[in-house]
Design a protein around this motif. Sequence first.
Motif, PDB file in Angstrom:
ATOM      1  N   VAL A   1       2.418  -2.697  -5.227  1.00 26.13           N
ATOM      2  CA  VAL A   1       2.451  -1.265  -5.534  1.00 26.13           C
ATOM      3  C   VAL A   1       3.884  -0.872  -5.847  1.00 26.13           C
TER       4      VAL A   1
ATOM      5  N   ARG B   1      -0.446   0.674  -8.926  1.00 26.44           N
ATOM      6  CA  ARG B   1      -1.022  -0.375  -8.081  1.00 26.44           C
ATOM      7  C   ARG B   1      -1.462  -1.561  -8.932  1.00 26.44           C
TER       8      ARG B   1
ATOM      9  N   MET C   1       0.843  -1.195   0.000  1.00 27.04           N
ATOM     10  CA  MET C   1       0.000   0.000   0.000  1.00 27.04           C
ATOM     11  C   MET C   1       0.881   1.250   0.000  1.00 27.04           C
ATOM     12  N   THR C   2       0.303   2.368  -0.407  1.00 23.43           N
ATOM     13  CA  THR C   2       1.136   3.567  -0.557  1.00 23.43           C
ATOM     14  C   THR C   2       1.699   4.060   0.767  1.00 23.43           C
ATOM     15  N   SER C   3       1.017   3.756   1.872  1.00 22.69           N
ATOM     16  CA  SER C   3       1.520   4.216   3.177  1.00 22.69           C
ATOM     17  C   SER C   3       2.922   3.682   3.449  1.00 22.69           C
TER      18      SER C   3
ATOM     19  N   THR D   1      -2.302   9.236  -2.731  1.00 18.26           N
ATOM     20  CA  THR D   1      -2.110   8.149  -1.764  1.00 18.26           C
ATOM     21  C   THR D   1      -3.407   7.332  -1.691  1.00 18.26           C
ATOM     22  N   ASP D   2      -3.335   6.148  -1.121  1.00 18.79           N
ATOM     23  CA  ASP D   2      -4.531   5.296  -1.013  1.00 18.79           C
ATOM     24  C   ASP D   2      -5.677   6.021  -0.303  1.00 18.79           C
ATOM     25  N   ASN D   3      -5.361   6.655   0.824  1.00 19.57           N
ATOM     26  CA  ASN D   3      -6.410   7.336   1.594  1.00 19.57           C
ATOM     27  C   ASN D   3      -7.015   8.496   0.803  1.00 19.57           C
TER      28      ASN D   3
ATOM     29  N   VAL E   1      -5.427  -4.180  -5.525  1.00 21.07           N
ATOM     30  CA  VAL E   1      -5.322  -2.989  -4.664  1.00 21.07           C
ATOM     31  C   VAL E   1      -6.320  -1.935  -5.126  1.00 21.07           C
ATOM     32  N   VAL E   2      -6.411  -1.731  -6.443  1.00 20.79           N
ATOM     33  CA  VAL E   2      -7.340  -0.724  -6.979  1.00 20.79           C
ATOM     34  C   VAL E   2      -8.789  -1.108  -6.676  1.00 20.79           C
TER      35      VAL E   2
ATOM     36  N   SER F   1      -9.209   7.066  -2.038  1.00 22.89           N
ATOM     37  CA  SER F   1     -10.486   6.579  -1.511  1.00 22.89           C
ATOM     38  C   SER F   1     -11.416   7.751  -1.177  1.00 22.89           C
TER      39      SER F   1
ATOM     40  N   ILE G   1      -9.623  -0.348  -3.081  1.00 25.65           N
ATOM     41  CA  ILE G   1      -9.833   1.089  -2.822  1.00 25.65           C
ATOM     42  C   ILE G   1     -11.200   1.521  -3.343  1.00 25.65           C
TER      43      ILE G   1
END
Length: 223
Positions: free
Chosen positions: A174, A185, A1-3, A142-144, A189-190, A147, A193
């Motif tokens: 990722v 991603r 994940m991007t984090s 970023t993922d967050n 993963v996509v 989303s 999200i």
Amino acid sequence: MTSELVENEFEFYSKAEKYWKDVPATVDGMLGGYGHISSIDINSSRKFLQRFLRDGPNRTGTTRALDCGAGIGRITKRLLLPLFKTVDMVDVTEDFLTKARSYLGEEGRRVRNYFCCGLQDFSPEPNSYDVIWIQWVIGHLTDNHLSDFLKRCRAGLRPNGIVVIKDNMAQEGVIMDDVDSSVCRDLDVVRKIIRRAGLHLLAEERQENFPDEIYHVYTFAMR
């Protein structure tokens, strides 16, 4: 994940902005030197989109579309303006939006708004768009933020409206690109999200006839 990959969010976004500031405001610039694939891309996108615009009880309207990460308006000009009454464009690079005004020509009069803003900070007007088109830009969120942006897009849809993502997909996991400060991603993963944003996938399609050396490209429609 991007984090796990993005250590400094501010740096991640500002580095990407700086990268795009130096990119030529041309179709070739928008497509990273692959300007020759533009027609293949547009033709496939049109075919994908038209299945939702055909007659039927749940038909998607053709009043207004939003082009996200619009650049100079390549997609607005060749895909959205021919199908929709009006289009709004949003991009983080002011020079691209300035160039769009001449690039779009006469038909550009039907572009109502040019929003200069990063998608992480952008909110589509609620209940306003039949189609929100997001192409080759989700890697800059970023993922967050992705989303959250998709949740705001969901609120921006008119009845029977759809959100469309068209983007590169990694084979697995990722992958970070330090050059333009973006991530790529994989499909799972996509999809995760998209679900997290409360959207339901209506269709998913792999782009055909692109050069072998580039990432696989997929298009998703959701609402």
